[in-house]
Design a protein around this motif. Structure first.
Motif: not given
Ligand code: MN
Ligand code: NI
Length: 223
Positions: A53-54, A142, A8, A191, A49
């Protein structure tokens, strides 16, 4: 400098003394071969952010290791309720850190923090250019293509970590454009392929430039 891809947008980076994580989405990351507890002695965690998923295992790791978390003000306010160390940073500014510094960039992306049924304001999503002992690493978070990217060639970026999965971020075609804008020495794709909605072939991206290095999940690149 050693940089390990954790799947990711998550990376583990070792400098001379520093052990840095960026967007440490590890325990719930379907691609990750590691667990968050495998990471010891972490000194800094950068969070781009507020999305799960971060932000990932940031709180867990920071509590255990005492790492300093660097993120925007709203995310730092939220994290501080878990009694972790934070340094809040603003888009457009540069900060000195023990190992060099960081420049904070605008990311064209939302940043809300979702906790169960509650949605908390996660401020503005950002990207980072981290100067680690003189080596510049770019992690845009992102984002779509931004105007700012078009002048990042002046930064002399060494390693650019670029999303290629599309949907929430730039796709392969756009990542090729960004590579041309910023002209880094090395590009590592990220990602992609974590979820079916961000499927992409990193080797298709690699065919566009010799600078591109595809890392398997867990693989380490030494710059
Ligand atoms: Mn993301
Ligand atoms: Ni996101």
């Amino acid at each position: 400098m050693k940089i390990q891809y954790l799947g990711h947008s998550a990376f583990y980076i070792e400098g001379k003394k520093e052990k840095i994580l960026i967007d440490p989405f590890i325990d719930e990351n379907p691609l990750s071969k590691k667990k968050s507890e495998d990471f010891t002695g972490i000194t800094h965690i950068f969070v781009t952010h507020g999305h799960f998923d971060h932000m990932g295992d940031t709180i867990k790791i920071a509590k255990r290791t005492g790492a300093l978390i660097i993120s925007n003000q709203e995310i730092c306010e939220y994290l501080k309720t878990s009694k972790v160390k934070t340094k809040s940073v603003n888009i457009g500014e540069k900060y000195d850190l023990e190992f060099g510094g960081v420049r904070v960039l605008f990311a064209d992306h939302p940043s809300e923090i979702v906790i169960g049924e509650n949605v908390i304001n996660g401020g503005l999503a950002c990207g980072y250019i981290i100067n680690l002992n003189g080596i510049k690493i770019y992690h845009p978070g992102d984002t779509n293509i931004t105007e700012e990217m078009k002048s990042l060639d002046k930064e002399n970026i060494d390693v650019a970590l670029l999303p290629i999965g599309g949907t929430y971020t730039i796709n392969i075609e756009e990542a090729i454009k960004v590579t041309n804008y910023i002209n880094p020495k090395v590009v590592i794709p990220m990602h992609y392929n974590t979820f079916s909605i961000i499927e992409a072939d990193p080797y298709e991206f690699k065919r566009s430039s010799e600078k591109i290095i595809v890392l398997d999940v867990g693989e380490i690149y030494e710059f």
